[in-house]
Design a protein around this motif. Structure first.
Motif, PDB file in Angstrom:
ATOM      1  N   SER A 125       4.936  16.058   5.448  1.00 30.70           N
ATOM      2  CA  SER A 125       5.573  16.689   6.605  1.00 30.70           C
ATOM      3  C   SER A 125       6.375  17.905   6.172  1.00 30.70           C
ATOM      4  CB  SER A 125       6.477  15.680   7.325  1.00 30.70           C
ATOM      5  OG  SER A 125       5.739  14.584   7.821  1.00 30.70           O
ATOM      6  N   TRP A 126       7.062  17.791   5.032  1.00 31.66           N
ATOM      7  CA  TRP A 126       7.811  18.931   4.510  1.00 31.66           C
ATOM      8  C   TRP A 126       6.866  20.064   4.109  1.00 31.66           C
ATOM      9  CZ3 TRP A 126      11.493  15.464   1.135  1.00 31.66           C
ATOM     10  CH2 TRP A 126      12.535  15.004   1.933  1.00 31.66           C
ATOM     11  N   ASN A 128       4.074  20.715   5.494  1.00 36.27           N
ATOM     12  CA  ASN A 128       3.646  21.321   6.752  1.00 36.27           C
ATOM     13  C   ASN A 128       4.682  22.299   7.289  1.00 36.27           C
ATOM     14  OD1 ASN A 128       1.031  20.414   8.206  1.00 36.27           O
ATOM     15  ND2 ASN A 128       1.772  18.512   7.278  1.00 36.27           N
ATOM     16  N   VAL A 129       5.960  21.973   7.090  1.00 34.20           N
ATOM     17  CA  VAL A 129       7.025  22.876   7.533  1.00 34.20           C
ATOM     18  C   VAL A 129       7.021  24.147   6.707  1.00 34.20           C
ATOM     19  CG1 VAL A 129       9.531  23.173   7.621  1.00 34.20           C
ATOM     20  CG2 VAL A 129       8.499  21.080   8.492  1.00 34.20           C
ATOM     21  N   VAL A 188      14.815  21.933   2.827  1.00 32.90           N
ATOM     22  CA  VAL A 188      13.698  22.051   3.758  1.00 32.90           C
ATOM     23  C   VAL A 188      14.182  21.619   5.135  1.00 32.90           C
ATOM     24  CG1 VAL A 188      11.346  21.306   4.302  1.00 32.90           C
ATOM     25  CG2 VAL A 188      12.056  21.538   1.928  1.00 32.90           C
ATOM     26  N   VAL A 189      13.789  22.372   6.137  1.00 29.07           N
ATOM     27  CA  VAL A 189      14.174  22.041   7.507  1.00 29.07           C
ATOM     28  C   VAL A 189      13.600  20.681   7.882  1.00 29.07           C
ATOM     29  CG1 VAL A 189      13.995  22.754   9.920  1.00 29.07           C
ATOM     30  CG2 VAL A 189      14.267  24.469   8.122  1.00 29.07           C
ATOM     31  N   GLU A 190      14.398  19.856   8.572  1.00 27.24           N
ATOM     32  CA  GLU A 190      13.915  18.558   9.037  1.00 27.24           C
ATOM     33  C   GLU A 190      12.732  18.757   9.969  1.00 27.24           C
ATOM     34  OE1 GLU A 190      14.508  14.213   9.737  1.00 27.24           O
ATOM     35  OE2 GLU A 190      15.193  15.619   8.219  1.00 27.24           O
ATOM     36  N   PRO A 191      11.566  18.241   9.615  1.00 30.95           N
ATOM     37  CA  PRO A 191      10.391  18.469  10.459  1.00 30.95           C
ATOM     38  C   PRO A 191      10.359  17.549  11.668  1.00 30.95           C
ATOM     39  CG  PRO A 191       9.795  17.156   8.563  1.00 30.95           C
ATOM     40  CD  PRO A 191      11.255  17.493   8.404  1.00 30.95           C
ATOM     41  N   GLU A 192       9.588  17.963  12.645  1.00 29.86           N
ATOM     42  CA  GLU A 192       9.308  17.075  13.763  1.00 29.86           C
ATOM     43  C   GLU A 192       8.302  16.021  13.297  1.00 29.86           C
ATOM     44  OE1 GLU A 192      10.554  17.003  16.836  1.00 29.86           O
ATOM     45  OE2 GLU A 192      11.936  18.642  16.317  1.00 29.86           O
TER      46      GLU A 192
END
Length: 422
Positions: A125-126, A128-129, A188-192
């Motif tokens: 997920s990270w 992907n961000v 890293v921004v917290e992903p959806e």
């Protein structure tokens, strides 16, 4: 990739290197634990069928984790879920040493499988961000390459320390703990939460019976190799170096040859390439059943050749299905194939272990030959029942590995579609 995309990817070097470095440490530990448990089980006198069941528990936990972990992540968030799962995973190797018993080990392996798929989901997920849509194919390739090479490296660590005691288990625990440092310290921004829809098995079978069979067969072969490959070498009477060499060569063969085999399938009927790969595995394994007893030096080249073909089967099966599916359903189709592949990996070690218990350790190669021959026969039957996919309808081959469901969003065959998350 355009110059703008390349420059953008270069700007992500530090966080991308940190995430992939953490993944590498994680997978090195996973690879080492697979073979360490197999060898230790042999030294403790576990029957091979029991060792197979213990390995199957890991893959069953992995499949279960694809259901449980997304719910946990949605409930507490990526960071907290990652911390909890990582903490639990790093204790598992030590707990194996405290009580050496098959039922206990099976429980621990199941929990490890759940934890690791959750960790993979968060890391993917990270990724992907970090990666823009145009960059995801390249990031996906890097992710798979790092994972494959790290898994092979883990086999070499079998030769470090005393395999009879605490050292290899402690080393795995240390590696899993060290893997957390680059992963948790990377901003890293917290992903959806990313959905991982799965196509129902009936619908998947109607779409591509061969794709379903290929995903299951590839899992049954890979699961048995990971769980029982080192046991096979050990019980033939060869040492740790031979076991490490066989496993490392098989994994490296798969990492190096997926791409050229896939490129071949892009230019020809993909089913022909799948058939050739399955027939090749059957012939190599059948010949190897005799050769490894006469010439121990045949183990490494045999492992390399079998791995080169074996690990390409899943990618070929997924590519064949993607040739047939409409773009809007590509993600759910890939999710269904991943689930079927995991189910095959959960069943394979138990079947292979039972055969080894009945016919001796060398019969692991007979298991490979039998599964590959069945897949080859079914591929031939499907080639007679349905026409080849027209060249203009084919998608590009993408190497596939043991990934979590969130990595499907990095697959360039999916990310190129207008609505990537349907």
């Amino acid at each position: 990739m355009s110059r703008t995309d390349t420059a953008s990817l270069q700007g992500l070097r530090v966080p991308l290197a940190a995430l992939l470095g953490g993944v590498a440490l994680l997978v090195v530990g996973v690879g080492l634990l697979f073979s360490t448990l197999g060898l230790r089980a042999g030294l403790e006198g576990f029957p091979t069928v029991v060792t197979g069941l213990v390995t199957s528990a890991y893959f069953a936990g992995f499949v279960l984790g694809t259901r449980i972990c997304p719910l946990l992540i949605r409930r507490v968030g990526h960071v907290r879920a990652f911390a909890a799962l990582a903490s639990l995973a790093s204790t598992m190797p030590i707990l194996h040493v405290l009580w050496v018993a098959p039922a206990w080990w099976a429980l621990l392996r199941g929990l490890t499988g759940v934890c690791l798929v959750g960790l993979y989901i968060v890391v993917e997920s990270w990724l992907n961000v970090l990666a823009a849509p145009a960059q995801r194919g390249r990031v996906f390739s890097l992710y798979l390459a790092v994972s494959g090479l790290a898994m092979a490296l883990g086999q070499g660590l079998l030769l470090v320390g005393d395999r009879l005691g605490f050292v290899p288990f402690a080393l795995v625990s240390v590696l899993l703990s060290f893997a957390l440092l680059p992963l948790t310290l990377t901003p890293v921004v917290e992903p959806e939460p990313l959905p991982a829809p799965r196509l129902g098995l009936r619908a998947l079978y109607r779409l591509s019976p061969l794709g379903l069979a290929g995903a299951f067969g590839s899992g049954a072969l890979a699961g048995a190799l990971y769980g029982l490959g080192a046991v096979f070498v050990q019980r033939l009477g060869y040492g740790d170096a031979a076991a490490a060499g066989f496993m490392a060569s098989a994994i490296l063969g798969g990492a190096l040859f997926q791409w050229p085999i896939g490129q071949w399938s892009d230019r020809h009927d993909r089913r022909v390439v799948l058939l050739a790969s399955a027939v090749g595995i059957a012939l190599l394994a059948g010949a190897g059943f005799v050769l490894v007893r006469l010439w121990p030096s045949a183990l490494v080249p045999l492992g390399f050749a079998i791995g080169a073909l074996l690990f390409a089967l899943y990618g070929l099966s997924a590519a064949h299905v993607n040739d047939l599916v409409e773009p809007a359903r590509a993600l759910e189709t890939s999710g269904g194939l991943l689930l079927v592949h995991g189910a095959g990996a959960a069943l394979g070690p138990t079947l292979a272990g039972a055969l080894m218990a009945a016919l001796g350790p060398g019969s692991l190669l007979l298991y490979f030959a039998g599964v590959a021959a069945l897949l080859a026969a079914y591929t031939l039957q499907r080639m007679r029942a349905a026409p080849a996919v027209p060249a203009q309808d084919k998608t590009g081959f993408v190497p596939m590995g043991d990934v979590g469901p969130a990595a499907l969003h990095l697959d360039p065959r999916i990310s190129r579609f207008p609505d990537e998350r349907t």
